[in-house]
Motif scaffolding. Structure first.
Motif, PDB file in Angstrom:
ATOM      1  N   HIS A 305       0.806  -1.215   0.000  1.00 30.48           N
ATOM      2  CA  HIS A 305       0.000   0.000   0.000  1.00 30.48           C
ATOM      3  C   HIS A 305       0.846   1.275   0.000  1.00 30.48           C
ATOM      4  O   HIS A 305       0.334   2.371  -0.210  1.00 30.48           O
ATOM      5  CB  HIS A 305      -0.957  -0.005   1.196  1.00 30.48           C
ATOM      6  N   THR A 321       3.240  -0.562 -12.181  1.00 29.03           N
ATOM      7  CA  THR A 321       2.526  -1.349 -11.174  1.00 29.03           C
ATOM      8  C   THR A 321       1.159  -1.804 -11.677  1.00 29.03           C
ATOM      9  O   THR A 321       0.415  -2.459 -10.947  1.00 29.03           O
ATOM     10  CB  THR A 321       2.336  -0.542  -9.874  1.00 29.03           C
ATOM     11  N   GLY A 324      -3.211   2.266 -15.360  1.00 36.60           N
ATOM     12  CA  GLY A 324      -4.341   2.937 -14.722  1.00 36.60           C
ATOM     13  C   GLY A 324      -4.515   4.388 -15.088  1.00 36.60           C
ATOM     14  O   GLY A 324      -5.434   5.043 -14.607  1.00 36.60           O
ATOM     15  N   LEU A 328      -4.022   8.045 -11.576  1.00 34.73           N
ATOM     16  CA  LEU A 328      -3.550   7.010 -10.658  1.00 34.73           C
ATOM     17  C   LEU A 328      -2.032   7.090 -10.510  1.00 34.73           C
ATOM     18  O   LEU A 328      -1.496   6.916  -9.407  1.00 34.73           O
ATOM     19  CB  LEU A 328      -3.958   5.623 -11.170  1.00 34.73           C
ATOM     20  N   GLU A 332      -0.158   7.424  -6.971  1.00 35.75           N
ATOM     21  CA  GLU A 332       0.837   6.437  -6.544  1.00 35.75           C
ATOM     22  C   GLU A 332       2.198   7.083  -6.331  1.00 35.75           C
ATOM     23  O   GLU A 332       2.938   6.712  -5.409  1.00 35.75           O
ATOM     24  CB  GLU A 332       0.954   5.332  -7.600  1.00 35.75           C
ATOM     25  N   LEU A 353      -5.649   7.653  -3.858  1.00 36.33           N
ATOM     26  CA  LEU A 353      -5.060   6.458  -4.465  1.00 36.33           C
ATOM     27  C   LEU A 353      -6.118   5.368  -4.657  1.00 36.33           C
ATOM     28  O   LEU A 353      -6.243   4.778  -5.743  1.00 36.33           O
ATOM     29  CB  LEU A 353      -3.917   5.944  -3.578  1.00 36.33           C
ATOM     30  N   SER A 354      -6.900   5.115  -3.636  1.00 34.07           N
ATOM     31  CA  SER A 354      -7.923   4.060  -3.713  1.00 34.07           C
ATOM     32  C   SER A 354      -8.963   4.367  -4.786  1.00 34.07           C
ATOM     33  O   SER A 354      -9.384   3.487  -5.544  1.00 34.07           O
ATOM     34  CB  SER A 354      -8.617   3.896  -2.361  1.00 34.07           C
ATOM     35  N   ASN A 356      -8.671   6.147  -7.496  1.00 32.88           N
ATOM     36  CA  ASN A 356      -8.131   5.985  -8.849  1.00 32.88           C
ATOM     37  C   ASN A 356      -7.812   4.526  -9.167  1.00 32.88           C
ATOM     38  O   ASN A 356      -7.828   4.124 -10.332  1.00 32.88           O
ATOM     39  CB  ASN A 356      -6.893   6.865  -9.032  1.00 32.88           C
ATOM     40  N   GLN A 357      -7.515   3.729  -8.144  1.00 36.51           N
ATOM     41  CA  GLN A 357      -7.319   2.294  -8.384  1.00 36.51           C
ATOM     42  C   GLN A 357      -8.620   1.647  -8.836  1.00 36.51           C
ATOM     43  O   GLN A 357      -8.626   0.769  -9.708  1.00 36.51           O
ATOM     44  CB  GLN A 357      -6.794   1.619  -7.113  1.00 36.51           C
ATOM     45  N   ARG A 358      -9.742   2.063  -8.257  1.00 35.59           N
ATOM     46  CA  ARG A 358     -11.033   1.503  -8.671  1.00 35.59           C
ATOM     47  C   ARG A 358     -11.353   1.921 -10.107  1.00 35.59           C
ATOM     48  O   ARG A 358     -11.939   1.154 -10.878  1.00 35.59           O
ATOM     49  CB  ARG A 358     -12.134   1.951  -7.702  1.00 35.59           C
ATOM     50  N   ALA A 360      -9.139   2.408 -12.435  1.00 38.24           N
ATOM     51  CA  ALA A 360      -8.286   1.591 -13.299  1.00 38.24           C
ATOM     52  C   ALA A 360      -8.890   0.206 -13.503  1.00 38.24           C
ATOM     53  O   ALA A 360      -8.789  -0.375 -14.593  1.00 38.24           O
ATOM     54  CB  ALA A 360      -6.893   1.477 -12.684  1.00 38.24           C
TER      55      ALA A 360
END
Length: 469
Positions: A305, A321, A324, A328, A332, A353-354, A356-358, A360
């Protein structure tokens, strides 16, 4: 001093790559009080996302071709070592690798060697564009969509007068907009995925999209461009062949089923003088592999994380990584840069971060490559353009040797052993051989190279002479 008698520089944090992730990581680490060196192999910062005209030929209004231009201009003010190519990572068991770097124009002489032994290393090396092969894709006039956009952004050059954009993913839309602004006639944008899959991918848990609603404005701008210029956007459609004598003059397009297999009886020809194709991106992990970082099943660097990799003191951020997008990558970069400097990200930074991860994850769900694309290959379709290896060569090589080893099959077919060293065809070669062998025993070896970048023999010899002087 290094083994070669050269002074070794020891910054608190060394960041490799000055795209969105690297710029954000270096900025965050500096703000946390660390001594930072940020380097990039290109002649300017920005990476592929913020590629722009050089300082000696500035544009009057550069921002019209870029989203987040104000963020970039704020980040680019930091000290950056440009034209700096990392070519070797020297591993250690308990600390980040020592990086050997050549500084100077890539095609010039007398590049200056420098060596860095950082306390922490952040890798932000980005991604390669992936284009699936099809008959005629090696004709002049067939471009990757990224190359077409790069020429539009950095040189204001249109790749053709009558251009078709095809492939998969939202990246096709800004490419079409860039082409419009350089004077090209865009005759269509073709997305390989059908509306049902696009709808499922983007409509799942719609409230999550509120956190990234600013992207709606970007999308609206692209849609306005298509509508203003009457450019058709067709889903479940792909370029399956390009034709021409010495230069592309037409392409065959066909409707695709949900697995991306061409549907018989749906093909038709379109006259063009250029076609731009992109099916997504592949993490650029050669340096991470050289450093010993672990990869996941998709070839992306595994991180926790905080962006921490499996190697002590080595962090990773951005497309290496997992693919995204720029937002993202920025998020990151901030988290990894802070962690590398010994600081901790705030709750708001982790929330960004979370979110933008979703976002992606939606990209892959809606636009990821499906296996039916091999249906538009013929035995004579070139797969590895450097070594002129065809799809039939790969099939025959696997059958003749009975091998399931990627390394041995690459050596016997020469696929991926040319000038680009598999950077263009590597993932495609692996997927095809995986099918023909029933499963490779050693997938992922394409990215494993003794040197992380091209180095002249004279430069290696000079280093050897310096070591023994």
């Amino acid at each position: 001093m290094s083994a070669a008698g050269m002074t070794v520089e020891t910054p608190d944090v060394l960041v490799v790559g000055a795209g969105p992730a690297g710029l954000a990581a270096a900025d965050a680490a500096r703000n946390a009080g660390a001594r930072v060196v940020l380097l990039d192999a290109a002649g300017d910062a920005g990476g592929q996302y913020w590629r722009h005209l050089p300082a000696e030929r500035p544009a009057a209004n550069e921002r019209i071709l870029h989203h987040g231009w104000d963020r970039f201009t704020a980040l680019r003010g930091q000290e950056i070592l440009t034209d700096a190519q990392v070519w070797l990572a020297e591993r250690h068991d308990d600390r980040p690798p020592t990086l050997h770097v050549l500084v100077g124009p890539a095609d010039g002489r007398d590049r200056v060697p420098r060596t860095f032994a950082p306390k922490a290393l952040v890798l932000a090396t980005g991604a390669y564009e992936r284009t699936l092969p099809f008959p005629g894709w090696d004709l002049p006039g067939v471009f990757t969509a990224g190359a077409a956009q790069a020429l539009a952004k950095s040189e204001r050059v249109a790749v053709g007068r009558r251009v078709l954009v095809a492939g998969a993913g939202p990246f096709l839309l800004p490419v079409a907009s860039s082409l419009i602004r350089t004077g090209a006639e865009v005759v269509g944008v073709l997305e390989a995925n059908g509306w049902p899959r696009l709808g499922r991918g983007w409509s799942r848990r719609p409230t999550e999209l509120l956190a990234t609603r600013h992207k709606t404005g970007e999308l609206a701008g692209y849609v306005r461009d298509l509508a203003r210029h009457r450019i058709p956007y067709r889903a479940a459609t792909a370029v399956v062949a390009a034709h021409g004598a010495g230069q592309v003059s037409s392409v065959t397009v066909a409707r695709l089923d949900p697995r991306w297999a061409p549907i018989p009886g749906t093909s038709r020809d379109i006259s063009v003088d250029a076609v731009c194709v992109s099916h997504g991106f592949v993490p650029r992990v050669e340096l991470a592999v050289s450093a010993g970082c672990g990869l996941d099943a998709y070839g992306a660097v595994v991180t926790d994380h905080d962006g921490r990799t499996t190697v002590p003191g080595v962090y990773a951020a951005g497309e290496i990584t997992g693919i995204g997008g720029a937002d993202l990558a920025l998020a990151e970069g901030v988290v990894a840069g802070l962690a590398a400097a010994g600081a901790t990200a705030s709750d708001a930074q982790r929330r960004s971060l979370s979110e933008n991860q979703r976002f992606a994850a939606r990209l892959e769900a809606a636009h990821g490559i499906r296996p039916g694309w091999v249906g538009w290959l013929g035995d004579d379709t070139t797969v590895c353009r450097c070594e002129e290896v065809t799809a039939g060569d790969l099939r025959a090589g696997a059958a003749a040797t009975g091998s399931r080893g990627l390394r041995s099959l690459r050596l016997s077919t020469r696929a991926g052993l040319g000038v680009c060293q598999g950077r263009v065809c590597g993932r495609t070669v692996e997927e095809l051989l995986h099918r023909h062998t029933g499963g490779l025993l050693d997938p992922g070896r394409t990215e494993q190279r003794p040197l992380a970048a091209f180095v002249r023999l004279g430069e290696l010899a000079a280093a050897e002479e310096q070591e023994h002087s």
